[in-house]
Design an enzyme around this catalytic site. Structure first.
Site, mmCIF file in Angstrom:
data_model
loop_
_atom_site.group_PDB
_atom_site.id
_atom_site.type_symbol
_atom_site.label_atom_id
_atom_site.label_comp_id
_atom_site.label_asym_id
_atom_site.label_seq_id
_atom_site.Cartn_x
_atom_site.Cartn_y
_atom_site.Cartn_z
ATOM 1 N N GLU A 54 -38.840 -29.342 18.524
ATOM 2 C CA GLU A 54 -39.717 -30.195 18.087
ATOM 3 C C GLU A 54 -39.187 -30.967 16.849
ATOM 4 O O GLU A 54 -39.521 -32.408 16.714
ATOM 5 C CB GLU A 54 -40.871 -29.603 17.813
ATOM 6 C CG GLU A 54 -41.762 -28.958 18.943
ATOM 7 C CD GLU A 54 -41.380 -27.168 19.137
ATOM 8 O OE1 GLU A 54 -42.197 -26.776 19.472
ATOM 9 O OE2 GLU A 54 -39.929 -27.137 18.748
ATOM 10 N N CYS A 77 -44.043 -23.069 17.636
ATOM 11 C CA CYS A 77 -44.088 -21.860 16.895
ATOM 12 C C CYS A 77 -45.007 -22.016 15.679
ATOM 13 O O CYS A 77 -45.419 -23.150 15.305
ATOM 14 C CB CYS A 77 -42.615 -21.285 16.279
ATOM 15 S SG CYS A 77 -42.081 -22.358 15.082
ATOM 16 N N ARG A 185 -22.320 -15.000 33.115
ATOM 17 C CA ARG A 185 -21.679 -14.515 31.944
ATOM 18 C C ARG A 185 -22.001 -15.712 30.913
ATOM 19 O O ARG A 185 -22.057 -15.196 29.516
ATOM 20 C CB ARG A 185 -20.065 -14.633 32.032
ATOM 21 C CG ARG A 185 -19.653 -13.265 32.925
ATOM 22 C CD ARG A 185 -18.206 -13.143 32.977
ATOM 23 N NE ARG A 185 -17.629 -12.300 33.803
ATOM 24 C CZ ARG A 185 -16.244 -12.171 34.067
ATOM 25 N NH1 ARG A 185 -15.635 -12.925 33.639
ATOM 26 N NH2 ARG A 185 -16.092 -11.177 34.867
ATOM 27 N N THR A 197 -13.775 0.829 34.600
ATOM 28 C CA THR A 197 -13.400 -0.466 34.880
ATOM 29 C C THR A 197 -12.350 -1.111 34.310
ATOM 30 O O THR A 197 -11.182 -1.788 34.624
ATOM 31 C CB THR A 197 -14.563 -1.571 35.014
ATOM 32 O OG1 THR A 197 -15.417 -0.926 35.924
ATOM 33 C CG2 THR A 197 -14.304 -2.856 35.286
ATOM 34 N N ASP A 201 -9.152 -2.256 36.514
ATOM 35 C CA ASP A 201 -8.947 -3.545 36.768
ATOM 36 C C ASP A 201 -8.177 -4.449 35.659
ATOM 37 O O ASP A 201 -7.844 -5.678 35.649
ATOM 38 C CB ASP A 201 -10.252 -4.111 36.948
ATOM 39 C CG ASP A 201 -10.798 -3.442 38.571
ATOM 40 O OD1 ASP A 201 -10.194 -2.830 39.158
ATOM 41 O OD2 ASP A 201 -11.926 -3.396 38.338
ATOM 42 N N ARG A 313 -20.521 4.061 39.344
ATOM 43 C CA ARG A 313 -21.140 4.980 38.651
ATOM 44 C C ARG A 313 -21.966 4.459 37.457
ATOM 45 O O ARG A 313 -22.943 5.020 37.303
ATOM 46 C CB ARG A 313 -20.088 5.785 37.938
ATOM 47 C CG ARG A 313 -18.916 6.884 38.833
ATOM 48 C CD ARG A 313 -18.172 7.590 38.160
ATOM 49 N NE ARG A 313 -18.570 8.550 37.250
ATOM 50 C CZ ARG A 313 -17.944 8.885 36.359
ATOM 51 N NH1 ARG A 313 -16.546 8.797 36.114
ATOM 52 N NH2 ARG A 313 -18.564 9.878 35.364
#
Length: 377
Positions: A54, A77, A185, A197, A201, A313
């Site tokens: 605003e 707000c 992401r 992971t 990887d 997992r």
């Protein structure tokens, strides 16, 4: 009148998208000031701590704000936080009417429409409410549940496997699907994996070439930024040489949190800190880092959304505890036979124990079927 209201409110929602990924823990907000059917000012909230939408719209409109209608994607707000209340700024500018898509769920900030009404301003709320809630589903979730929003993202074969028996998962889905995953992401402030992971990887966990189709209100891409990388690593086994510590594709320094269990090796933790990680010791639950403690810590840090990209997992552990709020699944036209399923450790004996899902998206992306869904109940 309603058609015009919807058009200008839609513009406010589109403006808000310009900051996707940058406002956490604040919501996305856009604002449009209209006088005599013409836009005289518009703006969006770019980042927490900076002026709200605003204020930018009022600055652009100047004296033309007097007697104008303000269209805002979220109720203005009504409190003094890092910035003064927008409801007061609208009153002081002489705005005659305010149309808000949805009321603010934050009890600290809500009440702006009441203040405006008391000051003689005509107010309305609820137009395009579903679109506004969807745009800020993370913000609404946190206000409702008091913990970060968790999105489980996974690519699966048609027979439900995310990886071969060896753990190899490169690549189940198509390039097009992986680009959509990049957009997730950008959206959420955290991407989380387990140490398994990282060891298997060695991922980058950065934003490179996102496809922003998950966000239909977006007209132009926001500035790209990498999420905070969070590794759940009970014993501190993350290699200090891992790619997650390297700077991003735009030269951004990596922001890495390694969440370890109390009692982990101090020598390992020092090595991780020297690599640039923020190492945080948390309580253990069943021998592993408590997921609830991890989420509570992230929320304290202002990190209100988590993209869960770990293996089965970790996915299974979040699922069993009821901590998955949304799923994004990419089903590839492949059959693997033996392999690892999406949710390890979740082993109901009967079909009646299966968890139902409410589908929110079903769309082809290349040869993959892209689904978004919410757990029922």
């Amino acid at each position: 009148m309603r058609e015009l209201d919807e058009r200008f409110l839609q513009r406010a929602l589109q403006l808000a998208e310009r900051a996707r990924g940058h406002t956490h823990p604040n919501p996305l907000v856009g604002a449009v000031l209209v006088r005599e059917g013409r836009i005289v000012g518009e703006g969006y909230h770019p980042k927490a701590g900076e002026p709200h939408a605003e204020i930018f719209a009022l600055r652009q409109a100047g004296a033309l704000a007097q007697g104008a209608t303000a269209y805002v994607s979220l109720e203005p707000c009504n409190h003094f936080g890092r910035t003064p209340p927008c409801s007061l700024a609208l009153l002081q500018a002489g705005v005659a009417r305010v149309v808000a898509a949805v009321r603010d769920p934050n009890p600290l900030a809500q009440g702006g429409l009441e203040r405006l009404r008391a000051g003689g301003v005509e107010v309305e709320a609820g137009l395009l409410e579903a679109e506004a809630r969807g745009q800020n589903e993370v913000f609404f979730h946190v206000q409702r549940k008091g913990r970060p929003f968790v999105l489980l993202k996974a690519a699966l074969t048609l027979d439900g496997k995310v990886a071969a028996v060896s753990g190899d998962a490169r690549y189940v889905s198509s390039v097009e699907s992986r680009r959509v995953a990049q957009a997730y992401r950008q959206w959420l402030p955290v991407v989380m994996v387990g140490v398994g992971t990282v060891l298997k990887d060695d991922p980058w966990l950065t934003v490179r070439e996102p496809d922003f189709r998950p966000f239909p209100l977006m007209l132009e891409p926001p500035p790209l930024r990498d999420p905070v990388k969070v590794v759940l690593d009970t014993e501190g086994r993350t290699p200090p040489t891992a790619r997650i510590f390297r700077e991003g594709p735009r030269g951004e320094p990596a922001r890495v949190y390694v969440l370890v269990g109390k009692g982990a090796s101090k020598e390992r933790l020092r090595a991780l800190e020297e690599a640039g990680a923020r190492v945080v010791e948390l309580p253990r639950d069943g021998g592993r880092v408590s997921l609830e403690a991890a989420l509570a810590f992230l929320l304290e840090e202002g990190l209100d959304g988590v993209l869960l990209e770990g293996g089965p997992r970790l996915a299974g552990a979040f699922w069993q505890r009821g901590l998955v709020d949304k799923l994004a699944l990419f089903l590839a036209p492949k059959l693997l036979g033996e392999g690892r399923g999406l949710l390890e450790g979740f082993v109901p004996e009967h079909m009646a124990e299966a968890k139902g899902l409410r589908l929110a998206r079903k769309e082809w992306i290349g040869e993959d079927l892209w689904l978004e869904a919410y757990p029922e109940g």
